[in-house]
Design an enzyme around this catalytic site. Structure first.
Site, PDB file in Angstrom:
ATOM      1  N   ILE A   1       0.880  -1.168   0.000  1.00  0.00           N
ATOM      2  CA  ILE A   1       0.000   0.000   0.000  1.00  0.00           C
ATOM      3  C   ILE A   1       0.916   1.216   0.000  1.00  0.00           C
ATOM      4  CG2 ILE A   1      -1.753   1.290   1.248  1.00  0.00           C
ATOM      5  CD1 ILE A   1      -2.646  -1.353   2.482  1.00  0.00           C
TER       6      ILE A   1
ATOM      7  N   GLU B   1       0.922   8.198  -2.415  1.00  0.00           N
ATOM      8  CA  GLU B   1       1.582   9.044  -3.404  1.00  0.00           C
ATOM      9  C   GLU B   1       2.650   9.937  -2.768  1.00  0.00           C
ATOM     10  OE1 GLU B   1       0.115  12.185  -6.826  1.00  0.00           O
ATOM     11  OE2 GLU B   1      -0.977  12.111  -4.931  1.00  0.00           O
TER      12      GLU B   1
ATOM     13  N   CYS C   1      10.488   6.915  -0.023  1.00  0.00           N
ATOM     14  CA  CYS C   1       9.283   6.492  -0.739  1.00  0.00           C
ATOM     15  C   CYS C   1       9.580   5.943  -2.134  1.00  0.00           C
ATOM     16  CB  CYS C   1       8.301   7.657  -0.849  1.00  0.00           C
ATOM     17  SG  CYS C   1       7.834   8.354   0.754  1.00  0.00           S
TER      18      CYS C   1
ATOM     19  N   GLN D   1      11.234   2.610  -1.960  1.00  0.00           N
ATOM     20  CA  GLN D   1      10.301   1.563  -1.533  1.00  0.00           C
ATOM     21  C   GLN D   1       9.381   1.143  -2.678  1.00  0.00           C
ATOM     22  OE1 GLN D   1       8.462   3.214   2.076  1.00  0.00           O
ATOM     23  NE2 GLN D   1       9.560   1.657   3.229  1.00  0.00           N
TER      24      GLN D   1
ATOM     25  N   GLU E   1      -0.893  12.299  -0.690  1.00  0.00           N
ATOM     26  CA  GLU E   1       0.419  12.953  -0.669  1.00  0.00           C
ATOM     27  C   GLU E   1       0.747  13.513   0.713  1.00  0.00           C
ATOM     28  OE1 GLU E   1       3.896  14.058  -2.113  1.00  0.00           O
ATOM     29  OE2 GLU E   1       2.466  13.674  -3.717  1.00  0.00           O
TER      30      GLU E   1
ATOM     31  N   THR F   1       9.823  15.482  10.797  1.00  0.00           N
ATOM     32  CA  THR F   1       8.649  15.349   9.923  1.00  0.00           C
ATOM     33  C   THR F   1       7.328  15.417  10.702  1.00  0.00           C
ATOM     34  OG1 THR F   1       7.609  13.969   8.231  1.00  0.00           O
ATOM     35  CG2 THR F   1       8.775  12.812   9.983  1.00  0.00           C
TER      36      THR F   1
ATOM     37  N   ASP G   1       0.019  11.806  11.029  1.00  0.00           N
ATOM     38  CA  ASP G   1      -0.293  10.966   9.869  1.00  0.00           C
ATOM     39  C   ASP G   1      -1.799  11.066   9.623  1.00  0.00           C
ATOM     40  OD1 ASP G   1      -0.620   9.013   7.909  1.00  0.00           O
ATOM     41  OD2 ASP G   1       0.808   7.624   8.833  1.00  0.00           O
TER      42      ASP G   1
ATOM     43  N   ARG H   1      -3.447   9.883   6.918  1.00  0.00           N
ATOM     44  CA  ARG H   1      -3.907   8.946   5.890  1.00  0.00           C
ATOM     45  C   ARG H   1      -5.080   8.095   6.374  1.00  0.00           C
ATOM     46  NH1 ARG H   1       1.835   6.393   4.315  1.00  0.00           N
ATOM     47  NH2 ARG H   1       2.012   6.538   6.579  1.00  0.00           N
TER      48      ARG H   1
END
Length: 200
Positions: free
Chosen positions: A50, A53, A67, A70, A92, A114, A126, A128
């Site tokens: 998974i 983007e 990224c 990976q 993103e 980050t 995060d 997502r």
């Protein structure tokens, strides 16, 4: 979740010929794709990545994250096995969007990590959402997976959606001097699992 399958086509790559499947998510107005190789609809667990983007890493070859490395490694491993899938989700910057990610990069240039950068912009660490994975995997007739990830939260997310994760397969690649702090933050603050010998 309203998801519409659009079309599939062949996708020749340097690792072999994949199939690419396009989907429209009416709820978020985003387009997602699945990239598959071989028969993923059989009962045997599917090697699955998974991948959210990352324009800077996936297309612009940035090495301030892992990224792009990976994504390439996932495609190579799937091609080596001759069977597997990648869900490429339009999330993103861990869900904050491209321009906000550039703002976060600026804060990181000033010394923030980050997670701190996202929080300084008013976002969670995060953002997502993996719920879109369920209808995509249902369309592909995938119910059991071997998940290519260092992120245990992805395993939990899929299992919560009723998808059986039979194995977490480590995906450590792309470590370099520009992303050491980023990878250490992923391990220390986001719970990503890395081997002591290679945190990349």
């Amino acid at each position: 979740m309203p998801l519409r399958f659009v079309q599939s086509s062949k996708l020749p790559t340097q690792w072999g010929v994949f199939d690419v499947h396009g989907f429209e998510d009416a709820e978020s107005d985003k387009e997602h794709i699945a990239v598959t190789m071989g028969d993923v609809s059989s009962d045997e667990p599917v090697l699955l990545r998974i991948h959210s983007e990352c324009l800077t890493g996936d297309a612009l070859f940035s090495i301030r994250c892992d990224c792009g490395a990976q994504l390439e490694e996932a495609m190579r491993r799937i091609a080596d096995e001759g069977r597997g899938a990648i869900l490429y989700l339009r999330q993103e910057g861990r869900g904050i969007g491209l321009l906000n990610k550039i703002k976060a990069y600026h804060l990181q240039d000033q010394g923030a990590d980050t997670v701190e950068a996202n929080e300084q912009l008013g976002f969670g660490a995060d953002m997502r959402n993996y719920s879109i994975c369920k209808p995509i995997l249902k369309h592909l007739k995938v119910s059991k997976v071997r998940l290519l990830t260092n992120n245990p939260h992805k395993v939990e997310a899929l299992e919560t959606l009723g998808i059986s994760v039979t194995e977490r397969v480590s995906l450590q690649t792309g470590r370099n001097p520009h992303n050491v702090n980023y990878l250490e933050t992923k391990a220390g603050k986001l719970g990503h699992l890395f081997d002591d010998q290679d945190k990349g």
